[in-house]
Structure formats: structure tokens, C-alpha cells
Design a protein around this motif. Structure first.
Motif, PDB file in Angstrom:
ATOM      1  N   ALA A   1       1.672  52.304  13.152  1.00 43.05           N
ATOM      2  CA  ALA A   1       2.170  51.971  14.481  1.00 43.05           C
ATOM      3  C   ALA A   1       1.765  50.552  14.846  1.00 43.05           C
ATOM      4  CB  ALA A   1       1.622  52.968  15.497  1.00 43.05           C
ATOM      5  N   LEU A   2       0.515  50.217  14.545  1.00 42.64           N
ATOM      6  CA  LEU A   2       0.020  48.891  14.901  1.00 42.64           C
ATOM      7  C   LEU A   2       0.783  47.811  14.134  1.00 42.64           C
ATOM      8  CD1 LEU A   2      -2.035  47.688  16.778  1.00 42.64           C
ATOM      9  CD2 LEU A   2      -3.677  47.646  14.911  1.00 42.64           C
ATOM     10  N   ALA A   3       1.100  48.117  12.883  1.00 38.62           N
ATOM     11  CA  ALA A   3       1.857  47.159  12.075  1.00 38.62           C
ATOM     12  C   ALA A   3       3.222  46.891  12.702  1.00 38.62           C
ATOM     13  CB  ALA A   3       2.018  47.687  10.655  1.00 38.62           C
ATOM     14  N   SER A   4       3.779  47.879  13.405  1.00 39.40           N
ATOM     15  CA  SER A   4       5.048  47.675  14.085  1.00 39.40           C
ATOM     16  C   SER A   4       4.856  47.208  15.517  1.00 39.40           C
ATOM     17  CB  SER A   4       5.866  48.968  14.096  1.00 39.40           C
ATOM     18  OG  SER A   4       6.060  49.421  12.795  1.00 39.40           O
ATOM     19  N   GLY A   5       3.607  46.962  15.911  1.00 38.70           N
ATOM     20  CA  GLY A   5       3.357  46.406  17.233  1.00 38.70           C
ATOM     21  C   GLY A   5       3.151  47.428  18.333  1.00 38.70           C
ATOM     22  N   VAL A   6       2.712  48.646  17.967  1.00 37.30           N
ATOM     23  CA  VAL A   6       2.427  49.659  18.993  1.00 37.30           C
ATOM     24  C   VAL A   6       0.946  50.012  18.931  1.00 37.30           C
ATOM     25  CG1 VAL A   6       2.933  51.972  19.839  1.00 37.30           C
ATOM     26  CG2 VAL A   6       4.733  50.626  18.771  1.00 37.30           C
ATOM     27  N   ALA A   7       0.268  49.939  20.076  1.00 30.10           N
ATOM     28  CA  ALA A   7      -1.145  50.303  20.107  1.00 30.10           C
ATOM     29  C   ALA A   7      -1.410  51.173  21.319  1.00 30.10           C
ATOM     30  CB  ALA A   7      -2.019  49.057  20.167  1.00 30.10           C
ATOM     31  N   MET A   8      -2.503  51.939  21.239  1.00 29.16           N
ATOM     32  CA  MET A   8      -2.822  52.851  22.333  1.00 29.16           C
ATOM     33  C   MET A   8      -4.255  52.611  22.801  1.00 29.16           C
ATOM     34  SD  MET A   8      -2.212  56.897  22.376  1.00 29.16           S
ATOM     35  CE  MET A   8      -2.565  57.928  23.777  1.00 29.16           C
ATOM     36  N   VAL A   9      -4.434  52.578  24.107  1.00 31.74           N
ATOM     37  CA  VAL A   9      -5.775  52.508  24.687  1.00 31.74           C
ATOM     38  C   VAL A   9      -6.109  53.925  25.138  1.00 31.74           C
ATOM     39  CG1 VAL A   9      -7.183  51.556  26.533  1.00 31.74           C
ATOM     40  CG2 VAL A   9      -5.501  50.127  25.376  1.00 31.74           C
ATOM     41  N   HIS A  10      -7.148  54.477  24.512  1.00 31.16           N
ATOM     42  CA  HIS A  10      -7.350  55.917  24.634  1.00 31.16           C
ATOM     43  C   HIS A  10      -8.145  56.322  25.853  1.00 31.16           C
ATOM     44  CE1 HIS A  10      -5.794  57.007  20.676  1.00 31.16           C
ATOM     45  NE2 HIS A  10      -6.209  55.812  20.340  1.00 31.16           N
TER      46      HIS A  10
END
Lengths: 499, 343
Positions: free
Chosen positions: A77-86
Motif C-alpha cells: 500500500a505504501l509503495a502505491s502511496g497509501v498509509a495509515m495512522v493507527h
């Protein structure tokens, strides 16, 4: 028409016994802040996790900028530019800020970590979001707010164009929350798409451009925020009119006082809590996450060794030092986290029902199996669990049935002071209604019920009085006649009643 | 009834044991007994079978104790050392007391063995609960400490035990001179008692509960620490029983007895389906696991394979058995999940 930054297409995710996401479809515009809201268990967090590659969907597809993507890990996901703040911060607490920030790609020279380069890169990352945190500090020593900043820095530094915030303010103070809001503003201005998972009205209306409502895993609506007001949004989250939502109550006369709590304090958890509870009464506890409600219930159940103050049960002062002592006094606790605290998932349903009172069913330590079966059958039938599931593995039961097992456990123990902590979290609508009827009925039969719930309609309809907790203190008591959602919410959040 | 019997975790092991046994019977060939003149199968004969049961009994008896510990979510690495210490102390006590009648010798011997083992288990349990250190560490420590104590007190000498003990451990019970079924019977008894304890008693149920979810157990009013301590007592006691039989059977006790047994014991429990994450296991299956390991060893001898391959084969078989068991339960979980979703 521009291509949306994120599109969910019929996304479905199943867990054993529950469908967390059911055919969810909606779009998120690029550079917007998009709220995803719903009650507890509506599927908001699961949606975020599916997008962030933490959980794989069982069906449907995800589109980023119009292109279909399939994530099998957060790294994908991060490689595609999606990140999550948990919500629960996920860090290696034993490592430094710098190491955590660069964990995916530690700078190295011939297999050895290049420490100077690591510090430089970490400082750059922190600078991009204007955070002043020493990168050599161990993450375990940071405050929650600082840890959150590190997560955001990691997301932004990793090139994330879509950042998911999962209940980001649940453990933040007012000042830290303000800083977070302005940071989210900056991110948006920088073209980042923000997906904001929350059920806090004030934040949603302040930050977001549009809002999607989920209910019981299904998509209810997606609207621009301008087309909504708090009332209509809450209405969508709950789904029914309040009057239809709850059973009519058979309200018996109140009995004697069975529980009195005097100046109960546990350092860092709650302070100076006093209240009384009478037989036949349902006393509601309202408050945000972290207000100290669950901690209070656990302390009353003998699970907090640091608690001071007095507890009187049926007029007698009782030092409750263990769950056994609490049980002997007729207390029962249906804990907040069913899977972690309520049930032993590796055991059979029957075995869970009889666990606290097994000694009473034994002769010379041998469990009398006929007696056990009968008891399990009678008590589970009182909460409407079919007896043919009793010999099944507890994991195979639906969320609703699992929760009913926890209730049956305390029925079997003949508890008459019941503490219910989020008793309807993560159960389906039908089971929820049954649980409500059951709570009502228990009170009518003379049980004293202490009800903790984050679902205000549930509290408002079932309780005779509502105590509001904030920051570990009782900030108000509202009798049912004067209780409405707005008043209680404002007390919970600490907002001025006139505002 | 038949279905539940087939689905029980022991059934798979029994099938594997019978299959392997049948294959060995077929390929082992036979010889003519010089005394009776009858043709005897090289594998399927009373002598070999009882010898195997004797070999297995040590691991099986301690495996039942280990299963209790493993179900509770712990591990006990010290059983081999407890085995040695209990045997050595018993032999020294009996030597110190001098000659006595058979009944006193046996009862004092057994009592000494069990007492030593009980206190070793108590020490393990108290430290695990009281110090809050992972049982792997504690019992790794006591494994060396207890064996060290055995070395120091015995000066690393082999100590003979009175013949009365050997008469008990090697009693033929009417089966004929060279056959001694006592270890086999002890194994069956311990496995039976262990099964009864785990499946029928309150304490047994509590062990499963604590291993399955310690926090939920606490929330249900269980005395988690007491339960965690208790399993180490049982594990110690089974090592004491095994030591009593072992010392009697072989006629002496040495501080180096039982070296490396802890791993065979844990392997038996794990092959028997006990899960190291806790909450799952069976006493009967632990015995079957021990039998399987011994049967594999026997197969190497019966088939005249190079004995040097023994450890490679046992290691492979153990991993294979556990993977098979795990994939079986995953399949079951998947089926259950599909069922709840479709209903």
C-alpha cells in the motif's frame, strides 16, 4: 469530471461470524478530507485497514486514481502511496524514532546501518511536517501525540498521497488535537487526500469536505459535508428513528440501594468517583474513549490493585480485591473486549458459560457433566442462544451469540449487579435489539445494571440516569427525563452547553 | 458417537501407529525361536512390543506432565534434570538407610522420588509465577541447576538401588520370565489419570482456560497464578514417577540419567497435538506421540537402516506430524467459518 483519488467498488470483508464490510462502494475526491463515520462495529476501521493493505478484502476492488490496485501488505500500500495512522500505534517501541521512521529501508553500507545518514534522513522527514522530535529518542519514551506525529512523518516521508487517520484524537488532549487539525489542513493544502475515520461530530464538521456513513458493514450514504448537519448524520449512523430503535420498557419500581461507590480513585485512570445504584435500576455511563469508564468497572470487579476509596455492597463496606471476591458479592462484568477479556475462544461455548462457577458444579473436583449441560442450556436459553450451538467451538459463533454467552456466564453465576461494558459492540442489529430487551427485563426482575456504552441512543433509552465521565471524573448526572443526545454529547466532549 | 471418536485428535495418531506397525510386521520378516521352535515375526512379538512400551514409558509419563504445562501456555525444560535428581536422591537415601524389607524399601523409595520431584516442580512454579519470567527461561535455568545438584551430591557416581525396586519395576506379572510390563502399565495409568484430570475435573478445565486466554480467565474469577503454578507440580511429579520406574528398571541411578529427555518429552506432547501457544492438547495423545517416536526408532532397527539416520528421521517426522496437525485444524477453522457465513 476528475478521477477520484480512491474508489471502493463492492468491497467485502468477512470475519468468522460477522460480515465487517458488505459490498461497500464510494469515491473519495483527490485532495479532500473525507470522513468515514458510523457506530462502533459499523466497519469504519476495517475499511481503513483494507485500503492500507493490512487486511485483504474478500471481494470487490480498490481503485487508486482510477487504476485498480491489490494490496497484500502495508508495504504494498505504501509503495502505491497509501498509509495509515493507527488508532493503536504500531511501532517497535524499543527502537529509536529514526530507526522506526526508516524501518522499511534502513540506509546501509555493506550491510551495516549507516547511522549518520539515518539521523539526517529522519530529521528531514520530521521537518516536512514541522515536528521537533529528537530522532535518537526511543519511541517508547514519546507521548501518544508525539508517536502520532512520527507516524504521520513516516507516512508523508514515504510519499503517501492518501493518508488514513483512524480515530486519531481518541487519546489526544485538546492542544494536541488542535495541532493535529492544523497539520491535516497543511497536508490537504499539499495535495494529500485524507480519509478521516471518526464518530466525533465536531471534528468531522470542522475538518472534512464530505462524509461517508457506514452501518453494520454497509454503505449508507456519501454526501458533501455542506449538505449535512449533525442531526441528519447521527440519524444515518443509527439508521432508525430513536423511538423505533428500542423496546418499550417494563419499568419496575426501584428496590434498595445495592451498590454505593464513594470517592473511588485509581491514579491515572479515574478520580473521586461516587455514585449509588439501586436494584431494578439501569445506570448509564457516558463518556469518550479514555474517560475512565471501563477502568472504573474493572476496578469494581477487583481487577485494579491501585484503587482507593470505598465500595459498599448492600450497605456493607467491601474491599473487592479480586474478581472472585466481586463474584461472591453478586457482581458480574461483561467486559469491553469480548475476545480478549470475555471469552476463551479455544474452548466450547458450553465451557465458556460455566467457567466461573465450575467448582459449584463439581463433586470431589469432578465436573458433573449432566448438571453442567443443563445449566448451560437453561442460562443460554434465557439470552436466546440456541442450545445446539453449545457444543460448538466458540469461534464459530456470531458476534451476537458470543456476547450472549458472556451474559449467560453471569446469569449462571446468579449475578445481580451486572456491569455491562459496551454490551452491543460488534453485534448485528437483531441481536442488538434482543440484548436491549434483555437488559430491560433483567432490571425489571430486580437486577442492578451499570451500563457503559458509546452509543448514546442506547444509553438514553435504557438508563434511568446517566453519569457523564470526562478525563476520569464525573462531570455530570442527567436523569432520563432531561437527557438528550446533544446535552450528553456536549458534556462528554467538555463543550459549553450554550455553544 | 462413531463420528466424534473418529474426529478426536487421538484417532489420527492411532491410525498412523497401526499403519506403521502393520507395514513393519509385513516387511520385518521372521525367525525361528530356538527354544520353542515356533516361527516368530521380527517385529510383531511380545518381547519387541513390550520393549518398545518400556522405552516409550519414560517419555510418555513425563509427556503427560509436559502436556499440562504446555496446555496452560508454559513449557518445562527441567524434567530430564528432575528425573536425574529424583533418582539419585532416592538411591542415596535408600543406600543411607541400609537394608530394609521390600515393602519399606519400595514405599520409602517412591515417597522420596515423588517428594524431590514435587519440590522441583514447586520451585519452577513459584519462580515462574513469582518472578514473572517466561517459563522457558526459568526451567532452562533449573534444568542446569537441578542436574548440577544431582552431580554435586552424588559425586557423579552411579549408585545402585536395592533389588526390591528392580523386582517391582521388572515384575513379569505372570507374563513369563523375560517380559516386564510394569513400565507399560504405569504409562497407561498415568495417561489415563491425565486424561481424566484434563477432561473431567475443574482443575483440568481451568488449565485449558488459562492457556486459551489468561486475561479472560482472570475476568472470569479464575486464580490464574495458582493454576499456572499447579501444572509445574504435576510436571515435576510425572518426572518423579518416571525416575522411580527408571531407576528400578535399570538397577541404578546416575546424575547423567535422562539427559536430553526434556526434548523427547516435549516432542511427544507436541506430536500428540499440544499447541505451544496454549489451550490445546491431550494426555492420551501425548502417550501416543511418545509411542510414535519410539516406533520410528524401532522401525530403523527392524528395517536394518543405518542407525546414524535416526535423528534425521525423528526430526523430520516430528515436524511433519505437527504441520499435518496444524493444516488439519486450519482446514476445520475454514469450514466452520464458511458455515457461519452461509447460515
Amino acid at each position: 469530471m476528475t478521477v477520484p483519488a480512491v474508489s471502493f467498488h463492492g468491497v467485502t470483508k468477512r470475519f468468522p461470524g460477522v460480515v465487517a464490510l458488505d459490498d461497500v462502494t464510494f469515491d473519495v475526491a483527490r485532495g479532500s478530507c473525507h470522513a468515514v463515520c458510523g457506530e462502533n462495529g459499523a466497519g469504519k476501521s476495517t475499511l481503513g485497514k483494507v485500503l492500507a493493505g493490512i487486511q485483504e478484502p474478500d471481494g470487490g476492488e480498490l481503485l487508486l486514481d482510477g487504476r485498480q490496485v491489490r494490496f497484500t501488505s502495508p508495504r504494498d500500500a505504501l509503495a502505491s502511496g497509501v498509509a495509515m495512522v493507527h488508532q493503536e500505534l504500531a511501532f517497535c517501541e524499543n527502537l529509536s524514532v529514526a530507526e522506526n521512521l526508516c524501518l522499511g529501508q534502513l540506509p546501509s553500507r555493506r550491510g551495516f546501518v549507516a547511522w549518520t545518514e539515518l539521523q539526517v534522513r529522519a530529521t528531514q522527514l520530521l521537518d516536512t511536517i514541522g515536528a521537533t522530535i529528537d530522532p535518537t529518542r526511543r519511541v517508547g519514551t514519546l507521548s501518544i501525540a508525539e508517536q502520532q506525529l512520527v507516524q504521520i512523518a513516516a507516512a508523508v516521508g514515504g510519499g503517501a498521497r492518501v493518508i488514513i487517520f483512524d480515530e486519531p484524537t481518541s487519546s489526544l488532549g485538546q492542544n494536541d488535537a488542535e495541532r493535529l487539525f492544523s497539520l491535516i489542513g497543511q497536508l490537504k493544502a499539499g495535495g494529500v487526500t485524507v480519509i478521516y475515520v471518526s464518530h466525533r461530530m465536531a471534528e468531522i464538521f470542522r475538518l472534512c469536505d464530505s462524509a461517508t456513513v457506514l452501518r453494520d458493514g454497509r454503505h449508507v450514504s456519501t454526501d458533501p459535508i455542506a449538505a449535512l448537519d449533525e442531526g441528519s448524520l447521527v440519524q444515518r449512523m443509527i439508521g432508525r428513528r430513536l423511538e423505533q430503535y428500542f423496546p418499550t420498557h417494563a419499568r419496575a419500581a426501584l428496590g434498595d440501594e445495592v451498590l454505593r461507590v464513594d470517592c473511588l480513585t485509581s491514579p491515572g485512570r479515574f478520580t473521586d468517583i461516587s455514585f449509588t445504584l439501586r436494584a431494578g435500576e439501569v445506570l448509564g455511563f457516558a463518556g469518550l474513549v479514555g474517560a475512565g469508564r471501563s477502568e472504573l468497572a474493572q476496578a469494581l470487579f477487583g481487577l485494579d490493585p491501585h484503587v482507593t476509596g470505598d465500595i459498599y455492597v448492600r450497605g456493607r463496606r467491601e474491599p473487592i480485591r479480586s474478581p472472585r471476591a466481586a463474584m461472591a458479592l453478586g457482581l458480574g462484568l461483561v467486559p469491553e473486549d469480548r475476545k480478549r477479556q470475555g471469552l476463551i475462544l479455544s474452548m466450547l461455548a458450553r465451557e465458556n458459560t460455566t467457567l466461573p462457577i465450575l467448582e459449584r458444579l463439581a463433586r470431589l473436583t469432578f465436573v458433573r457433566r449432566g448438571l453442567e449441560r443443563d445449566l448451560a442450556r437453561t442460562q443460554t436459553s434465557r439470552v436466546k442462544v440456541r442450545s445446539d450451538v453449545l457444543e460448538n467451538a466458540t469461534t464459530s459463533l456470531s458476534g451476537g451469540n458470543q456476547q450472549k454467552l458472556v451474559l449467560a456466564k453471569w446469569l449462571a453465576a446468579r449475578s445481580d449487579i451486572l456491569m455491562l461494558d459496551e454490551p452491543t459492540r460488534g453485534v448485528d442489529v437483531g441481536a442488538k435489539a434482543e440484548l436491549h430487551t434483555w437488559i430491560d427485563q433483567m432490571a425489571a426482575e430486580g437486577a442492578a445494571v451499570l451500563l457503559i456504552s458509546s452509543e448514546l441512543p442506547e444509553l438514553l433509552n435504557l438508563s434511568r440516569r446517566i453519569l457523564v465521565l470526562r478525563g476520569g471524573r464525573v462531570v455530570g448526572e442527567v436523569p432520563r427525563e432531561h437527557a438528550d443526545q446533544d446535552t450528553v454529547l456536549r458534556m462528554m466532549a467538555g463543550l459549553d452547553a450554550a455553544a | 458417537m462413531h463420528r466424534s471418536l473418529l474426529r478426536s485428535p487421538s484417532a489420527g495418531l492411532v491410525i498412523v501407529l497401526l499403519a506403521l506397525g502393520s507395514i513393519l510386521t509385513l516387511v520385518a520378516g521372521s525367525h525361528v525361536d530356538p527354544v520353542s521352535g515356533a516361527t516368530v515375526n521380527n517385529f510383531l512379538n511380545a518381547h519387541t512390543l513390550i520393549q518398545m512400551a518400556t522405552d516409550a514409558s519414560t517419555f510418555a509419563i513425563m509427556g503427560v506432565g509436559a502436556t499440562l504445562v504446555i496446555i496452560s501456555g508454559g513449557i518445562d525444560l527441567s524434567v530430564g534434570a528432575v528425573y536425574a535428581l529424583a533418582g539419585v536422591v532416592m538411591a542415596m537415601v535408600l543406600r543411607g538407610l541400609g537394608p530394609m524389607d521390600a515393602v519399606s524399601t519400595v514405599s520409602i523409595g517412591l515417597a522420596t522420588c515423588l517428594m524431590v520431584a514435587f519440590f522441583c516442580g514447586l520451585a519452577n512454579g513459584v519462580m515462574v509465577v513469582g518472578l514473572g519470567v517466561h517459563p522457558f527461561i526459568i526451567t532452562l535455568g533449573t534444568m542446569w541447576i537441578l542436574r548440577g545438584v544431582a552431580f554435586v551430591i552424588s559425586h557423579a557416581e552411579s549408585i545402585l538401588v536395592p533389588a526390591a525396586l528392580t523386582n517391582v519395576a521388572k515384575a513379569s506379572l505372570g507374563l513369563g520370565g523375560s517380559l516386564s510390563p510394569v513400565p507399560l502399565l504405569a504409562m497407561l495409568a498415568v495417561a489415563g489419570l491425565g486424561t481424566l484430570y484434563l477432561t473431567r475435573t475443574v482443575m483440568g478445565r481451568h488449565v485449558f482456560a488459562v492457556g486459551g486466554n489468561a486475561e479472560a480467565s482472570r475476568f472470569s474469577g479464575l486464580r490464574v497464578n495458582r493454576i499456572r503454578l499447579g501444572v509445574f507440580l504435576w510436571s515435576g511429579l510425572t518426572a518423579g514417577v518416571a525416575a522411580f520406574i527408571g531407576a528400578g528398571f535399570y538397577g541404578s541411578a546416575t546424575s547423567s540419567d535422562g539427559t536430553g529427555y526434556e526434548l523427547y518429552v516435549i516432542a511427544s506432547a507436541v506430536v500428540g497435538g499440544a499447541s505451544l501457544t496454549g489451550g490445546k492438547g491431550s494426555a492420551l495423545s501425548a502417550m501416543l506421540g511418545a509411542l510414535l517416536i519410539v516406533l520410528i526408532r524401532q522401525a530403523i532397527r527392524t528395517l536394518h537402516l543405518d542407525q546414524n539416520y535416526e535423528w534425521i528421521i525423528i526430526g523430520t517426522a516430528m515436524i511433519f506430524a505437527v504441520v499435518l496437525d496444524q493444516s488439519g485444524s486450519k482446514l476445520l477453522a475454514k469450514r466452520l467459518m464458511n458455515r457461519t457465513v452461509s447460515s
